[in-house]
Design a protein around this motif. Structure first.
Motif, PDB file in Angstrom:
ATOM      1  N   VAL A  68       0.837  -1.201   0.000  1.00 35.27           N
ATOM      2  CA  VAL A  68       0.000   0.000   0.000  1.00 35.27           C
ATOM      3  C   VAL A  68       0.873   1.253   0.000  1.00 35.27           C
ATOM      4  CG1 VAL A  68      -1.707   1.341   1.314  1.00 35.27           C
ATOM      5  CG2 VAL A  68      -1.960  -1.150   1.105  1.00 35.27           C
ATOM      6  N   LEU A  69       1.896   1.274   0.840  1.00 38.06           N
ATOM      7  CA  LEU A  69       2.790   2.429   0.912  1.00 38.06           C
ATOM      8  C   LEU A  69       3.484   2.666  -0.423  1.00 38.06           C
ATOM      9  CD1 LEU A  69       4.154   4.685   2.490  1.00 38.06           C
ATOM     10  CD2 LEU A  69       5.827   3.001   3.308  1.00 38.06           C
ATOM     11  N   ARG A  70       3.937   1.603  -1.065  1.00 43.01           N
ATOM     12  CA  ARG A  70       4.608   1.720  -2.360  1.00 43.01           C
ATOM     13  C   ARG A  70       3.652   2.333  -3.409  1.00 43.01           C
ATOM     14  NH1 ARG A  70       6.824  -2.670  -2.041  1.00 43.01           N
ATOM     15  NH2 ARG A  70       5.208  -4.031  -2.871  1.00 43.01           N
ATOM     16  N   LEU A  71       2.411   1.872  -3.414  1.00 49.48           N
ATOM     17  CA  LEU A  71       1.430   2.420  -4.353  1.00 49.48           C
ATOM     18  C   LEU A  71       1.196   3.912  -4.116  1.00 49.48           C
ATOM     19  CD1 LEU A  71      -1.159  -0.497  -4.335  1.00 49.48           C
ATOM     20  CD2 LEU A  71       0.210   0.252  -6.300  1.00 49.48           C
ATOM     21  N   ILE A  72       1.119   4.294  -2.860  1.00 44.90           N
ATOM     22  CA  ILE A  72       0.911   5.706  -2.528  1.00 44.90           C
ATOM     23  C   ILE A  72       2.112   6.536  -2.960  1.00 44.90           C
ATOM     24  CG2 ILE A  72       0.738   7.330  -0.600  1.00 44.90           C
ATOM     25  CD1 ILE A  72      -1.085   5.231   0.759  1.00 44.90           C
ATOM     26  N   ARG A  73       3.309   6.035  -2.684  1.00 39.74           N
ATOM     27  CA  ARG A  73       4.516   6.774  -3.076  1.00 39.74           C
ATOM     28  C   ARG A  73       4.648   6.880  -4.583  1.00 39.74           C
ATOM     29  NH1 ARG A  73       8.995   4.709   1.319  1.00 39.74           N
ATOM     30  NH2 ARG A  73       8.254   6.046   3.003  1.00 39.74           N
ATOM     31  N   GLU A  74       4.188   5.887  -5.321  1.00 34.63           N
ATOM     32  CA  GLU A  74       4.245   5.920  -6.778  1.00 34.63           C
ATOM     33  C   GLU A  74       3.380   7.035  -7.350  1.00 34.63           C
ATOM     34  OE1 GLU A  74       3.189   2.007  -8.094  1.00 34.63           O
ATOM     35  OE2 GLU A  74       5.133   1.163  -7.529  1.00 34.63           O
ATOM     36  N   GLN A  75       2.373   7.466  -6.596  1.00 30.60           N
ATOM     37  CA  GLN A  75       1.530   8.562  -7.058  1.00 30.60           C
ATOM     38  C   GLN A  75       2.346   9.849  -7.130  1.00 30.60           C
ATOM     39  OE1 GLN A  75      -1.757   8.058  -8.184  1.00 30.60           O
ATOM     40  NE2 GLN A  75      -0.769   6.072  -8.047  1.00 30.60           N
ATOM     41  N   GLY A  76       3.260  10.020  -6.150  1.00 30.58           N
ATOM     42  CA  GLY A  76       4.269  11.061  -6.158  1.00 30.58           C
ATOM     43  C   GLY A  76       3.825  12.490  -6.359  1.00 30.58           C
ATOM     44  N   GLN A  77       2.588  12.796  -6.170  1.00 33.22           N
ATOM     45  CA  GLN A  77       2.120  14.162  -6.346  1.00 33.22           C
ATOM     46  C   GLN A  77       2.048  14.842  -4.997  1.00 33.22           C
ATOM     47  OE1 GLN A  77      -1.603  13.896  -8.355  1.00 33.22           O
ATOM     48  NE2 GLN A  77      -0.770  12.676 -10.018  1.00 33.22           N
ATOM     49  N   GLY A  78       2.354  16.117  -4.965  1.00 29.86           N
ATOM     50  CA  GLY A  78       2.293  16.865  -3.713  1.00 29.86           C
ATOM     51  C   GLY A  78       0.878  17.246  -3.348  1.00 29.86           C
ATOM     52  N   GLY A  79       0.733  17.798  -2.158  1.00 26.11           N
ATOM     53  CA  GLY A  79      -0.548  18.366  -1.764  1.00 26.11           C
ATOM     54  C   GLY A  79      -1.558  17.390  -1.229  1.00 26.11           C
ATOM     55  N   GLY A  80      -1.270  16.813  -0.088  1.00 20.93           N
ATOM     56  CA  GLY A  80      -2.285  16.025   0.587  1.00 20.93           C
ATOM     57  C   GLY A  80      -2.164  14.535   0.433  1.00 20.93           C
ATOM     58  N   GLY A  81      -1.715  14.077  -0.687  1.00 21.41           N
ATOM     59  CA  GLY A  81      -1.532  12.647  -0.866  1.00 21.41           C
ATOM     60  C   GLY A  81      -2.814  11.908  -1.156  1.00 21.41           C
ATOM     61  N   PRO A  82      -2.671  10.762  -1.779  1.00 18.71           N
ATOM     62  CA  PRO A  82      -3.849   9.957  -2.075  1.00 18.71           C
ATOM     63  C   PRO A  82      -4.454   9.383  -0.812  1.00 18.71           C
ATOM     64  CG  PRO A  82      -1.853   8.809  -2.722  1.00 18.71           C
ATOM     65  CD  PRO A  82      -1.443  10.161  -2.241  1.00 18.71           C
ATOM     66  N   GLU A  83      -5.692   8.962  -0.937  1.00 23.83           N
ATOM     67  CA  GLU A  83      -6.383   8.389   0.207  1.00 23.83           C
ATOM     68  C   GLU A  83      -6.437   6.882   0.087  1.00 23.83           C
ATOM     69  OE1 GLU A  83      -9.059  12.315   0.673  1.00 23.83           O
ATOM     70  OE2 GLU A  83      -9.475  10.839  -0.837  1.00 23.83           O
ATOM     71  N   VAL A  84      -6.647   6.268   1.226  1.00 23.69           N
ATOM     72  CA  VAL A  84      -6.788   4.824   1.282  1.00 23.69           C
ATOM     73  C   VAL A  84      -8.189   4.532   1.795  1.00 23.69           C
ATOM     74  CG1 VAL A  84      -5.923   2.710   2.313  1.00 23.69           C
ATOM     75  CG2 VAL A  84      -4.329   4.547   1.794  1.00 23.69           C
ATOM     76  N   ALA A  85      -8.915   3.728   1.065  1.00 24.34           N
ATOM     77  CA  ALA A  85     -10.246   3.317   1.498  1.00 24.34           C
ATOM     78  C   ALA A  85     -10.147   1.871   1.941  1.00 24.34           C
ATOM     79  CB  ALA A  85     -11.246   3.441   0.354  1.00 24.34           C
ATOM     80  N   LEU A  86     -10.905   1.515   2.946  1.00 24.59           N
ATOM     81  CA  LEU A  86     -10.930   0.122   3.353  1.00 24.59           C
ATOM     82  C   LEU A  86     -12.353  -0.335   3.480  1.00 24.59           C
ATOM     83  CD1 LEU A  86     -11.355  -0.284   6.801  1.00 24.59           C
ATOM     84  CD2 LEU A  86      -9.406   1.230   6.605  1.00 24.59           C
ATOM     85  N   ALA A  87     -12.585  -1.519   2.990  1.00 23.37           N
ATOM     86  CA  ALA A  87     -13.913  -2.096   3.063  1.00 23.37           C
ATOM     87  C   ALA A  87     -13.899  -3.142   4.155  1.00 23.37           C
ATOM     88  CB  ALA A  87     -14.299  -2.721   1.728  1.00 23.37           C
ATOM     89  N   ASP A  88     -14.828  -3.044   5.074  1.00 29.58           N
ATOM     90  CA  ASP A  88     -14.896  -3.984   6.187  1.00 29.58           C
ATOM     91  C   ASP A  88     -16.274  -4.623   6.174  1.00 29.58           C
ATOM     92  OD1 ASP A  88     -14.280  -5.352   8.478  1.00 29.58           O
ATOM     93  OD2 ASP A  88     -14.695  -3.673   9.811  1.00 29.58           O
ATOM     94  N   HIS A  89     -16.299  -5.913   5.944  1.00 31.71           N
ATOM     95  CA  HIS A  89     -17.562  -6.641   5.925  1.00 31.71           C
ATOM     96  C   HIS A  89     -17.936  -7.003   7.349  1.00 31.71           C
ATOM     97  CE1 HIS A  89     -17.329  -6.915   1.589  1.00 31.71           C
ATOM     98  NE2 HIS A  89     -16.065  -7.221   1.745  1.00 31.71           N
ATOM     99  N   LEU A  90     -18.867  -6.276   7.911  1.00 25.56           N
ATOM    100  CA  LEU A  90     -19.212  -6.421   9.319  1.00 25.56           C
ATOM    101  C   LEU A  90     -19.709  -7.820   9.654  1.00 25.56           C
ATOM    102  CD1 LEU A  90     -20.912  -3.001  10.032  1.00 25.56           C
ATOM    103  CD2 LEU A  90     -18.558  -3.682  10.433  1.00 25.56           C
ATOM    104  N   SER A  91     -20.279  -8.512   8.703  1.00 26.37           N
ATOM    105  CA  SER A  91     -20.795  -9.849   8.992  1.00 26.37           C
ATOM    106  C   SER A  91     -19.664 -10.859   9.226  1.00 26.37           C
ATOM    107  CB  SER A  91     -21.673 -10.332   7.843  1.00 26.37           C
ATOM    108  OG  SER A  91     -20.912 -10.401   6.648  1.00 26.37           O
ATOM    109  N   ASP A  92     -18.422 -10.513   8.832  1.00 28.28           N
ATOM    110  CA  ASP A  92     -17.293 -11.416   8.999  1.00 28.28           C
ATOM    111  C   ASP A  92     -16.663 -11.340  10.388  1.00 28.28           C
ATOM    112  OD1 ASP A  92     -17.706 -12.167   6.420  1.00 28.28           O
ATOM    113  OD2 ASP A  92     -16.093 -10.943   5.589  1.00 28.28           O
ATOM    114  N   ARG A  93     -17.105 -10.436  11.220  1.00 28.42           N
ATOM    115  CA  ARG A  93     -16.462 -10.232  12.535  1.00 28.42           C
ATOM    116  C   ARG A  93     -17.283 -10.882  13.616  1.00 28.42           C
ATOM    117  NH1 ARG A  93     -12.605  -9.208   9.818  1.00 28.42           N
ATOM    118  NH2 ARG A  93     -11.701  -7.192   9.526  1.00 28.42           N
TER     119      ARG A  93
END
Length: 87
Positions: free
Chosen positions: A62-87
């Motif tokens: 994940v970190l490598r993918l974010i760094r590959e974006q390499g653009q300034g100003g805030g950085g890309p976001e990371v979304a996570l999907a959590d299936h509540l029925s699995d917990r």
């Protein structure tokens, strides 16, 4: 319940630890850079899970993918999907 929740975070550790899937988004206009299935076993314990080799691999990817974006100003976001029925 079969409910999926989508969280948006800049915290890579949180995304990998909590999520079933991590989606790395680009800068505006946001597009999906990559969707990564998190195949860590549950239930998850912070100390045990975060010391696993697989956790480190996923976090690094994940970190490598974010760094590959390499653009300034805030950085890309990371979304996570959590299936509540699995917990």
């Amino acid at each position: 319940l079969g409910v999926t929740v989508l969280f948006i975070t800049h915290d890579i550790d949180e995304a990998v630890y909590v999520g079933d899937r991590v989606v790395v988004m680009s800068h505006r206009p946001s597009t999906v850079v990559e969707s990564i299935d998190v195949d860590l076993p549950g239930p998850r314990d912070q100390l045990a899970t975060k010391s696993m080799d697989r956790f480190v691999e996923l976090r690094s990817r994940v970190l490598r993918l974010i760094r590959e974006q390499g653009q300034g100003g805030g950085g890309p976001e990371v979304a996570l999907a959590d299936h509540l029925s699995d917990r």
